[in-house]
Scaffold this motif. Structure first.
Motif, PDB file in Angstrom:
ATOM      1  N   LYS A  57       0.847  -1.174   0.000  1.00 11.01           N
ATOM      2  CA  LYS A  57       0.000   0.000   0.000  1.00 11.01           C
ATOM      3  C   LYS A  57       0.892   1.236   0.000  1.00 11.01           C
ATOM      4  CE  LYS A  57      -3.945  -0.155   2.163  1.00 11.01           C
ATOM      5  NZ  LYS A  57      -5.102  -0.324   3.084  1.00 11.01           N
ATOM      6  N   GLN A  79      -7.505 -12.807  -1.137  1.00 10.81           N
ATOM      7  CA  GLN A  79      -7.833 -11.700  -0.235  1.00 10.81           C
ATOM      8  C   GLN A  79      -8.879 -10.757  -0.802  1.00 10.81           C
ATOM      9  OE1 GLN A  79      -6.894 -10.861   2.875  1.00 10.81           O
ATOM     10  NE2 GLN A  79      -5.689 -12.719   3.160  1.00 10.81           N
ATOM     11  N   LEU A  83     -14.893  -9.104  -1.863  1.00 11.24           N
ATOM     12  CA  LEU A  83     -14.885  -7.661  -1.639  1.00 11.24           C
ATOM     13  C   LEU A  83     -15.029  -6.911  -2.955  1.00 11.24           C
ATOM     14  CD1 LEU A  83     -12.000  -7.579   0.970  1.00 11.24           C
ATOM     15  CD2 LEU A  83     -14.462  -7.631   1.367  1.00 11.24           C
ATOM     16  N   ALA A  84     -15.582  -5.730  -2.850  1.00 10.97           N
ATOM     17  CA  ALA A  84     -15.836  -4.959  -4.065  1.00 10.97           C
ATOM     18  C   ALA A  84     -14.539  -4.414  -4.659  1.00 10.97           C
ATOM     19  CB  ALA A  84     -16.806  -3.828  -3.764  1.00 10.97           C
ATOM     20  N   VAL A  85     -14.006  -3.368  -4.078  1.00 11.86           N
ATOM     21  CA  VAL A  85     -12.828  -2.774  -4.696  1.00 11.86           C
ATOM     22  C   VAL A  85     -11.599  -3.034  -3.833  1.00 11.86           C
ATOM     23  CG1 VAL A  85     -14.333  -0.775  -4.430  1.00 11.86           C
ATOM     24  CG2 VAL A  85     -11.883  -0.424  -4.573  1.00 11.86           C
ATOM     25  N   ASP A  87      -8.247  -2.882  -1.783  1.00 14.86           N
ATOM     26  CA  ASP A  87      -7.680  -1.859  -0.906  1.00 14.86           C
ATOM     27  C   ASP A  87      -6.167  -1.800  -0.990  1.00 14.86           C
ATOM     28  OD1 ASP A  87      -6.583  -3.801   1.272  1.00 14.86           O
ATOM     29  OD2 ASP A  87      -8.635  -4.440   0.900  1.00 14.86           O
ATOM     30  N   TYR A 131      -0.335 -11.642   8.953  1.00 16.65           N
ATOM     31  CA  TYR A 131      -0.438 -10.185   9.059  1.00 16.65           C
ATOM     32  C   TYR A 131      -0.193  -9.731  10.490  1.00 16.65           C
ATOM     33  CZ  TYR A 131      -2.543  -9.796   4.396  1.00 16.65           C
ATOM     34  OH  TYR A 131      -2.785  -9.824   3.049  1.00 16.65           O
TER      35      TYR A 131
ATOM     36  N   VAL B 126     -12.374  -8.650   5.516  1.00 15.96           N
ATOM     37  CA  VAL B 126     -12.337  -7.240   5.920  1.00 15.96           C
ATOM     38  C   VAL B 126     -11.377  -7.064   7.091  1.00 15.96           C
ATOM     39  CG1 VAL B 126     -13.668  -5.347   6.908  1.00 15.96           C
ATOM     40  CG2 VAL B 126     -14.624  -6.685   5.039  1.00 15.96           C
ATOM     41  N   SER B 129      -8.020  -6.913   5.790  1.00  9.18           N
ATOM     42  CA  SER B 129      -7.741  -5.600   5.202  1.00  9.18           C
ATOM     43  C   SER B 129      -7.363  -4.600   6.290  1.00  9.18           C
ATOM     44  CB  SER B 129      -8.974  -5.116   4.444  1.00  9.18           C
ATOM     45  OG  SER B 129      -8.805  -3.780   4.038  1.00  9.18           O
ATOM     46  N   GLU B 133      -3.849  -2.358   6.758  1.00 10.44           N
ATOM     47  CA  GLU B 133      -3.749  -0.923   7.018  1.00 10.44           C
ATOM     48  C   GLU B 133      -2.999  -0.661   8.315  1.00 10.44           C
ATOM     49  OE1 GLU B 133      -4.850   1.357   4.816  1.00 10.44           O
ATOM     50  OE2 GLU B 133      -4.050   2.989   6.056  1.00 10.44           O
ATOM     51  N   ARG B 226     -11.613   3.515   2.655  1.00 16.32           N
ATOM     52  CA  ARG B 226     -11.836   2.428   1.707  1.00 16.32           C
ATOM     53  C   ARG B 226     -11.535   1.047   2.273  1.00 16.32           C
ATOM     54  NH1 ARG B 226     -10.588   3.150  -4.132  1.00 16.32           N
ATOM     55  NH2 ARG B 226      -8.524   3.913  -3.578  1.00 16.32           N
ATOM     56  N   TYR B 227     -10.435   0.954   3.007  1.00 13.76           N
ATOM     57  CA  TYR B 227     -10.012  -0.368   3.489  1.00 13.76           C
ATOM     58  C   TYR B 227     -10.987  -1.001   4.470  1.00 13.76           C
ATOM     59  CZ  TYR B 227      -8.567   1.592   7.992  1.00 13.76           C
ATOM     60  OH  TYR B 227      -8.558   2.201   9.221  1.00 13.76           O
ATOM     61  N   HIS B 229     -14.096  -1.285   3.903  1.00 14.50           N
ATOM     62  CA  HIS B 229     -15.086  -1.964   3.075  1.00 14.50           C
ATOM     63  C   HIS B 229     -16.491  -1.843   3.658  1.00 14.50           C
ATOM     64  CE1 HIS B 229     -12.095  -3.734   0.389  1.00 14.50           C
ATOM     65  NE2 HIS B 229     -11.370  -3.958   1.456  1.00 14.50           N
ATOM     66  N   GLU B 232     -20.468  -2.171   1.542  1.00 16.29           N
ATOM     67  CA  GLU B 232     -20.448  -3.133   0.440  1.00 16.29           C
ATOM     68  C   GLU B 232     -21.326  -4.296   0.864  1.00 16.29           C
ATOM     69  OE1 GLU B 232     -16.508  -4.422  -0.227  1.00 16.29           O
ATOM     70  OE2 GLU B 232     -15.737  -2.435  -0.682  1.00 16.29           O
ATOM     71  N   ARG B 243     -20.782  -2.613  -4.824  1.00 17.96           N
ATOM     72  CA  ARG B 243     -20.518  -1.300  -5.407  1.00 17.96           C
ATOM     73  C   ARG B 243     -19.337  -0.677  -4.701  1.00 17.96           C
ATOM     74  NH1 ARG B 243     -21.657   2.344  -1.899  1.00 17.96           N
ATOM     75  NH2 ARG B 243     -23.207   2.049  -0.274  1.00 17.96           N
ATOM     76  N   ALA B 244     -18.656   0.188  -5.417  1.00 20.89           N
ATOM     77  CA  ALA B 244     -17.494   0.849  -4.834  1.00 20.89           C
ATOM     78  C   ALA B 244     -17.940   1.873  -3.800  1.00 20.89           C
ATOM     79  CB  ALA B 244     -16.688   1.533  -5.925  1.00 20.89           C
TER      80      ALA B 244
END
Lengths: 245, 245
Positions: A57, A79, A83-85, A87, A131, B126, B129, B133, B226-227, B229, B232, B243-244
DNA sequence: CGGTATTTTGAGCAGTGTCAAAGACGGTGG
DNA sequence: CCACCGTCTTTGACACTGCTCAAAATACCG
């Protein structure tokens, strides 16, 4: 090919057939090619057949943080499955061959076959565990320990897939990439690499790295492989406590 | 109660009944009680009904790194579901009420109902994600930015569950715990908290924290939701691109 | 063999860590 | 209702790890 990964996590019966029935395309990509970029929607799911990839990132001021490294045989795209978009970015470290599966097909497979759902879920949970350890590495270990730890992890994971040649392997990361993985500067990574070499823990010739003192390297990196959850295969019933390491 | 979490991730139909049929026990625990310790095998799975919890690991020399914070409504134990022995500790931050489900029952439920498998898998992804981050936060942001980012994340997540009172909330973490979450010293956290207060980004009275300048705090923390999520929900078909944000 | 990408090195500096001690705060028992 | 106590927060001075900015030395690629 594809089976290795599925099997690697949990024993499946004849739904291997279902996995084999996936429509996959083979591709060969150059080093530093992107498999997926932050903000994109993943329409396909890649599996690494050879080579290395990494996940990273970027911060607002352009700094890069590598959050994971993937070796041959691993499926880095899981991963992003439901999920949509995305990260984060997934990029190749080296030239690599990949197998590409349509995401929708893979998702359907997961939802229709409990054993596969279980395999994927377990896999994803192990990645989450990695992670967590990565957070500890970056947050609470000094650079020498952090570097040692990362090397230990790579060695153990490569070994688990039989990609280790004795105690040495081709280091896929540049020192700058190590720096971005550890949250330090490449200059500082260099100092630590040399330190470890001088201390006799590792040896280098070109791109190839050899562990010269494995116990000492583990000690230096405060390394305990438990978090990798290797060797936990679990029963095939729905419960399966598995066994401890 | 339990439904909130399941529904929070993905729309399910009448297999809500199956979720309701889970045999759960309610318990009330004091602050800093352990839900699970590293090295233990999770036999049950807790869901936070109220209060806060956190996840952490200890290094060889006794330093602690917090890898996640969980708020009321979240199920912190999903991370251990199909794994043998836990690789980290889960501890309460505050007094809390929890619902406890036998792990085997939950695993069976997941494997037998595709919609639930999907919900759990999404939830776990999620969380992964958020870990990524967190790595960036600890690895590549200076302490002022990291602290701001963590506050932003808490605010957004609390808000997503309607636990925010205007722009303020009861801070569950001590400065020492913030320090362990950010990979710095509590002394330094204190300096940064005061800096943010002096800069007018936050206000404190006792345990209660108010965001006085939300855009500036996001800016300071290099924060982009964004991360997380959020929002969604995805279609109920097997594909569901969602959707984004 | 030339050019670009890495690795090494050095010197000076900034952000954080340390150590210690003084204040605040909040909860508890009397 | 108040004094007491343990837990948090705040502060200061100073040490040190790791950062910055170059620049040189090597290694790698086609």
């Amino acid at each position: 090919l594809l089976k290795t990964l599925e099997m690697h996590v949990r024993l499946d019966d004849a739904d291997r057939a279902a996995v084999r029935a996936l429509s996959l395309r083979l591709r060969s990509l150059d080093a530093s090619a992107y498999l997926l970029r932050e903000g994109q929607v993943a329409t396909h799911c890649a599996i690494l057949l050879s080579g290395f990839a990494f996940r990273h990132k970027l911060t607002g001021d352009g700094a890069r943080q590598i959050t994971a490294i993937h070796i041959a045989g691993e499926p880095p795209d899981f991963q992003n499955l439901f999920l949509a978009v995305s990260d984060h970015n997934i990029q190749l470290l080296t030239r690599a061959e990949i197998a590409v599966v349509p995401r929708a097909e893979l998702e359907a497979l997961i939802l229709s076959r409990p054993n596969i759902a279980r395999a994927i879920l377990t896999h994803v949970l192990v990645e989450a565990s990695i992670y967590r350890e990565w957070i500890v590495n970056v947050g609470r270990r000094d650079s020498r320990a952090a570097l040692s730890h990362l090397l230990c992890e790579l060695v153990v994971r490569l070994n688990a897939r039989g990609l280790l040649d004795g105690l040495s392997f081709n280091l896929p990361l540049t020192q700058e990439q190590f720096a971005d993985a550890l949250g330090v500067t490449s200059v500082h990574v260099n100092r630590m690499v040399r330190t470890l070499e001088i201390e006799g823990l590792i040896t280098r010739n070109g791109r190839r790295l050899t562990i010269s003192n494995w116990p000492a390297l583990q000690e230096a990196g405060d390394f305990n492989a438990r978090y990798l959850h290797l060797g936990e295969v679990g029963s095939d019933g729905p419960v399966g406590t598995g066994r401890a390491a």
